[in-house]
Motif scaffolding. Sequence first.
Motif, short mmCIF file in Angstrom:
data_model
loop_
_atom_site.label_atom_id
_atom_site.label_comp_id
_atom_site.label_asym_id
_atom_site.label_seq_id
_atom_site.Cartn_x
_atom_site.Cartn_y
_atom_site.Cartn_z
N ALA A 8 27.38 36.61 -31.67
CA ALA A 8 27.05 37.73 -31.24
C ALA A 8 27.85 38.76 -31.85
O ALA A 8 28.96 38.94 -31.90
N GLY A 9 27.10 39.94 -32.14
CA GLY A 9 27.91 41.19 -32.65
C GLY A 9 28.22 41.19 -34.10
O GLY A 9 28.47 42.11 -34.74
N GLU A 10 27.74 39.76 -34.79
CA GLU A 10 27.73 39.81 -36.36
C GLU A 10 26.19 39.98 -36.68
O GLU A 10 25.46 39.42 -35.97
N PRO A 29 24.05 31.68 -31.86
CA PRO A 29 23.97 31.16 -30.74
C PRO A 29 23.31 31.91 -29.48
O PRO A 29 22.94 31.14 -28.51
N ASP A 30 22.85 33.15 -29.75
CA ASP A 30 21.89 33.86 -29.06
C ASP A 30 20.59 33.87 -29.38
O ASP A 30 20.24 33.24 -30.32
N ASP A 31 19.73 34.33 -28.65
CA ASP A 31 18.35 34.34 -28.85
C ASP A 31 17.95 35.70 -29.66
O ASP A 31 18.03 36.77 -29.40
N VAL A 32 17.74 35.31 -30.85
CA VAL A 32 17.32 36.47 -31.95
C VAL A 32 16.22 36.97 -31.90
O VAL A 32 15.37 35.94 -31.95
N ARG A 98 20.12 39.01 -38.78
CA ARG A 98 19.40 39.49 -37.71
C ARG A 98 18.70 40.94 -38.08
O ARG A 98 19.45 41.52 -39.07
N THR A 99 17.64 41.31 -37.64
CA THR A 99 17.43 42.67 -38.03
C THR A 99 17.41 43.63 -36.74
O THR A 99 17.57 43.23 -35.58
#
Length: 99
Positions: A8-10, A29-32, A98-99
Amino acid sequence: MASYTVQAGEWGVHGITLTASEITTVHFPDDVDEIEVLSHDGAAPIYFTVDGSQPAIEGRASRIIPASISAATVQPPTAGPTVVKLISAGAPKVSVTRT
């Protein structure tokens, strides 16, 4: 089989070269909400999934980026951690973000 984790954050992984006929996995690891797969050089078609399932070269359940410098933007159909898997018959250079 190469594997990368994007915290997260990258934004993503950039300029990785796929190994012919081997699956490369990119874990978020997060929901993108939206993923972009970018072909830097168009060296070969790239087949990929964004739901953690196994992609296959010319597979009917795989998305494709043709052998050209181009990108695909996709909304993963799953909740929770996002897993992108890629495969190619060649060795194209790609980025997954991620966008």
